[in-house]
Design a protein around this motif. Structure first.
Motif, mmCIF file in Angstrom:
data_model
loop_
_atom_site.group_PDB
_atom_site.id
_atom_site.type_symbol
_atom_site.label_atom_id
_atom_site.label_comp_id
_atom_site.label_asym_id
_atom_site.label_seq_id
_atom_site.Cartn_x
_atom_site.Cartn_y
_atom_site.Cartn_z
ATOM 1 N N ALA A 150 0.834 -1.219 0.000
ATOM 2 C CA ALA A 150 0.000 0.000 0.000
ATOM 3 C C ALA A 150 0.863 1.260 0.000
ATOM 4 O O ALA A 150 0.747 2.103 0.892
ATOM 5 C CB ALA A 150 -0.976 0.010 1.179
ATOM 6 N N GLU B 194 1.257 -1.429 -4.834
ATOM 7 C CA GLU B 194 -0.033 -0.740 -4.763
ATOM 8 C C GLU B 194 -1.012 -1.457 -5.671
ATOM 9 O O GLU B 194 -0.655 -1.806 -6.785
ATOM 10 C CB GLU B 194 0.156 0.680 -5.317
ATOM 11 N N ARG C 38 -2.089 5.075 -8.799
ATOM 12 C CA ARG C 38 -1.086 5.285 -7.739
ATOM 13 C C ARG C 38 0.231 4.602 -8.122
ATOM 14 O O ARG C 38 1.300 5.121 -7.813
ATOM 15 C CB ARG C 38 -1.605 4.799 -6.386
ATOM 16 N N ASP D 6 -2.490 -6.709 -4.133
ATOM 17 C CA ASP D 6 -3.716 -6.473 -3.368
ATOM 18 C C ASP D 6 -3.785 -7.571 -2.321
ATOM 19 O O ASP D 6 -3.919 -8.753 -2.669
ATOM 20 C CB ASP D 6 -4.928 -6.548 -4.315
ATOM 21 N N VAL D 7 -3.694 -7.196 -1.055
ATOM 22 C CA VAL D 7 -3.651 -8.228 -0.009
ATOM 23 C C VAL D 7 -4.996 -8.916 0.201
ATOM 24 O O VAL D 7 -5.091 -9.875 0.971
ATOM 25 C CB VAL D 7 -3.080 -7.678 1.326
ATOM 26 N N ILE E 86 1.872 1.220 5.887
ATOM 27 C CA ILE E 86 1.569 2.493 6.564
ATOM 28 C C ILE E 86 0.151 2.937 6.198
ATOM 29 O O ILE E 86 -0.184 3.063 5.000
ATOM 30 C CB ILE E 86 2.602 3.571 6.132
HETATM 31 C C1 LIG Z 1 -4.408 6.112 3.115
HETATM 32 S S1 LIG Z 1 -3.588 5.358 1.806
HETATM 33 C C2 LIG Z 1 -1.965 5.233 2.487
HETATM 34 C C3 LIG Z 1 -0.904 5.220 1.423
HETATM 35 C C4 LIG Z 1 0.534 5.355 1.935
HETATM 36 N N1 LIG Z 1 0.960 4.174 2.649
HETATM 37 C C5 LIG Z 1 0.678 6.590 2.777
HETATM 38 O O1 LIG Z 1 0.918 6.473 3.974
HETATM 39 O O2 LIG Z 1 0.541 7.685 2.206
HETATM 40 C C6 LIG Z 1 -4.195 3.705 1.827
HETATM 41 C C7 LIG Z 1 -3.631 2.854 0.702
HETATM 42 O O3 LIG Z 1 -4.002 1.508 0.944
HETATM 43 C C8 LIG Z 1 -4.176 0.909 -0.327
HETATM 44 N N2 LIG Z 1 -4.970 -0.303 -0.144
HETATM 45 C C9 LIG Z 1 -6.292 -0.387 0.188
HETATM 46 N N3 LIG Z 1 -6.692 -1.654 0.176
HETATM 47 C C10 LIG Z 1 -5.599 -2.406 -0.136
HETATM 48 C C11 LIG Z 1 -5.386 -3.793 -0.320
HETATM 49 N N4 LIG Z 1 -6.390 -4.661 -0.204
HETATM 50 N N5 LIG Z 1 -4.143 -4.228 -0.647
HETATM 51 C C12 LIG Z 1 -3.128 -3.358 -0.767
HETATM 52 N N6 LIG Z 1 -3.279 -2.017 -0.631
HETATM 53 C C13 LIG Z 1 -4.496 -1.546 -0.327
HETATM 54 C C14 LIG Z 1 -4.910 2.001 -1.119
HETATM 55 O O4 LIG Z 1 -4.857 1.752 -2.505
HETATM 56 C C15 LIG Z 1 -4.165 3.240 -0.677
HETATM 57 O O5 LIG Z 1 -3.090 3.537 -1.529
#
Ligand SMILES: C[S@@+](CC[C@H](N)C(=O)[O-])C[C@H]1O[C@@H](n2cnc3c(N)ncnc32)[C@H](O)[C@@H]1O
Length: 207
Positions: A39, A62, A67, A90-91, A111
């Protein structure tokens, strides 16, 4: 100056939290190796941490295509030879670790995701981390948490309420629940570190 094909996105919070996160990472990471970030969002953390952690290869990931373009644009703009191209992970996909074993990941960094995704994403992240990390490998989580089922600050409670208005499946998680599911996947709780604005670093180590 901005240019029309500049695909970099911006998340201002990354500028505010990156140095405290970096300080914690330096104190808990194994000395060298490959770090997988789950992410990565805009990619601003990825290029910053890679530039400061030259002993490591930083591998951002991501699920969101725009993104991923932003991450790769940041990587071109702030080039660090130890920052890799972004992976599409995608987890929620139960097989997300397939094909990643050969990357020899020694740490996974995540994070601000587990509260902005369904609980199933937290389960998928932790199950995958248990599967992918070697003994002694680190899972680093950052974000707000409830402790003992209670919010630790009024601002976190307001944030939690705003999250569930956006999506009923989102929400600030309970620290003890995250530790419990981690233990079930062979990840031992090491410590929490208090971070700015009522966030926590949660550090887990693979048995
Ligand atoms: C609030 S953002 C945080 C991004 C970055 N880590 C930061 O701190 O700026 C949340 C991120 O989680 C990712 N995300 C949401 N569901 C996810 C999943 N199932 N697997 C991986 N990433 C995911 C979203 O695409 C998004 O980029």
């Amino acid at each position: 100056m901005t240019c029309e094909n500049d695909l970099r996105q911006y998340a201002p919070a990354t500028q505010r939290n990156r140095d405290s996160i970096l300080e914690t990472l330096v104190s808990v990471l194994p000395p060298v190796g490959n770090i997988l970030e789950i992410a990565s969002g805009t990619g601003e953390h990825a290029v910053y941490f890679a530039s400061k952690l030259q002993n490591y290869q930083w591998i951002p990931s991501e699920p969101d295509a725009m993104r991923r373009k932003s991450i790769d644009a940041w990587q071109k703009f702030c080039y660090s030879p130890n920052c890799q191209s972004s992976l599409n992970i995608d987890v929620l996909n139960s097989t997300w670790t397939e094909g990643l074993k050969n990357l020899k990941i020694i740490a996974i960094v995540n994070i601000n995701m587990i509260h902005i995704s369904p609980w199933k994403a937290c389960l998928g992240l932790i199950e995958g981390a248990g599967n992918l990390l070697p003994s002694g490998g680190i899972l680093y989580l950052y974000g707000p948490y409830k402790q003992g089922g209670k919010h630790t600050a009024p601002s976190n409670q307001l944030f939690d309420e705003s999250l569930s208005l956006q999506n009923k499946a989102w929400g600030v998680r309970n620290l003890e629940d995250v530790i419990k599911i981690s233990q079930q996947q062979g990840l031992k709780f090491m410590k929490i570190v208090n971070m700015p604005v009522n966030n926590l670093s949660v550090v887990l180590k693979k048995n």
